[in-house]
Design an enzyme around this catalytic site. Sequence first.
Site, PDB file in Angstrom:
ATOM      1  N   GLU A 273       0.831  -1.209   0.000  1.00 45.83           N
ATOM      2  CA  GLU A 273       0.000   0.000   0.000  1.00 45.83           C
ATOM      3  C   GLU A 273       0.863   1.257   0.000  1.00 45.83           C
ATOM      4  OE1 GLU A 273      -3.495   2.015   2.855  1.00 45.83           O
ATOM      5  OE2 GLU A 273      -2.239   0.369   3.593  1.00 45.83           O
ATOM      6  N   LYS A 330      -9.793   2.316  -2.815  1.00 44.68           N
ATOM      7  CA  LYS A 330     -10.289   1.801  -1.536  1.00 44.68           C
ATOM      8  C   LYS A 330     -11.641   2.426  -1.218  1.00 44.68           C
ATOM      9  CE  LYS A 330      -8.866   1.299   3.319  1.00 44.68           C
ATOM     10  NZ  LYS A 330      -7.808   1.607   4.311  1.00 44.68           N
ATOM     11  N   CYS A 384      -5.642  -2.729   2.947  1.00 41.19           N
ATOM     12  CA  CYS A 384      -5.488  -2.623   4.398  1.00 41.19           C
ATOM     13  C   CYS A 384      -6.743  -3.029   5.154  1.00 41.19           C
ATOM     14  CB  CYS A 384      -5.024  -1.206   4.763  1.00 41.19           C
ATOM     15  SG  CYS A 384      -4.522  -1.024   6.494  1.00 41.19           S
TER      16      CYS A 384
END
Length: 509
Positions: A273, A330, A384
């Site tokens: 990430e 995301k 994440c």
Amino acid sequence: MPDSPLQAIAARAAGLRARHRAPLCALIGALAGLGQAPWGLWPLTVAGLAVLFAVFSAAPGWRRAAWLGWAAGTGYFMLSLNWIVEPFLVDVARHGWMAPFALIGLSAGLALFWAAGFALARVAGGGALAWVAALTLSEAARTYLFTGFPWAQTGHALIDTPWLHWSSYGGALLLSALTLAAATALWRILTGPRGPALLTLAGLAALHAGGVALTPAPDAPADAPTVRLIQPNAAQHLKWHPDHIRTFFNRQVDFTTAPGQGGQRPDLIVWPETAVPVLLHNAQPTFDAISRAAGDVPVVLGLQRVDGARLYNSLVMLDASGRVASLYDKHHLVPFGEYIPLGDLFYRVGLSAFAAQAGNGYSSGPGAQVIGLGDLGRALPLICYEGVFPQDVRAAPGRADVMLLITNDAWFGQVSGPYQHLAQARLRSAEQGLPMIRVANTGVSAMIDAAGRITASIPLGEAGWRDVALPPPLPPTPYARLGDAPALVLALLALGLSFLRHRPQRVAS
């Protein structure tokens, strides 16, 4: 027969005054938290919950039960979520003072779900079935309400045991129900009646044996694709420092260039990430450098991008020419970490400091999606925090062949947070019957097979790379098809049965 240690603790707790009983429940709750990673002491979780069930059983009403449940939950979460202080220690001078307030506030807030579960169980008659059902439902509420935060569920204590196999039928909620059922059975074995408790423990033992027997072999076929995991180990306080950005980037390029075993190149290379220190719209020169290092191998990496004033936390796949072949933003963001709830609403009344639409924090992407990885099949990208939520995995518009999670666990410190995050990744794989490629900035980067086992990893706090065979997917599991619905229905039916069985008693009182 002399009292067992558990009976002695429960008797001590029941004999204390109300104001003293809550602190002891908090300590017992903390004991139950030791089943979470990295400790993995699941018998202590069962023992702690057994004592809490005994104390709950002695509570005279729902208000007292709720108070004891809140105290126990606060202790449980303060131990399990101690890593929450780590982000505030990255810049101690500015944010360190907030660390204890964050831990206490988050623990006390999440403990309200335990309080509600204890109270509901007491209203439903206070039996073992009511307690297991009510607390399972409280874990479900914690998964879905207020954007959800299902971290450190009681059932997570079983991830490193053969019971993990049964998450492919009922997910984390089933594991929580099994843990709670084991606790009530343990207590009943000590105090009676023993018949139902012995049957429960026999059933749990059978499920353990079944988990051993039914979990498939972890072998990948000889012609399985190879994935290179890249772990730069960029400490959070240095990750964006001007004197270190180039060092970490070059480290990832060197790992990408390195020849594999026997000179073989991998089929896919994955960076973590926000691995690229430039924004997407001006990243092409950087992508060209990465592509030269990778040769003709596609690369997946994380970076940030802007669209107007909005900022996104994104994943891209570069094809062999260094061009963006796939883009994913995301969509499940961390409240107060990546955005401020209701920030865009505040913008409408002139308060832009909290608004994602003004570039203050990330904006959410459109939702779950599946991207192509060429010969590796179709991947479900996760960034994440999204790996914590089973509903985010099931929200994909089709079944993938592999889950692809990139993360920066440097925020979680070096003690418990990264290991708990990894454990939940294993749970997602077991639930879905899908392997997972997990690449973390500071670790633990890992390949996880479709049964939730780690086949290869790079340890926490180490820089390095590893070429790993991609395990095959399994057929869709019952959980992949039905999600949490069966566990929720069974918990509601059990709670309803408890209400009906104890209704005359409640009316008479």
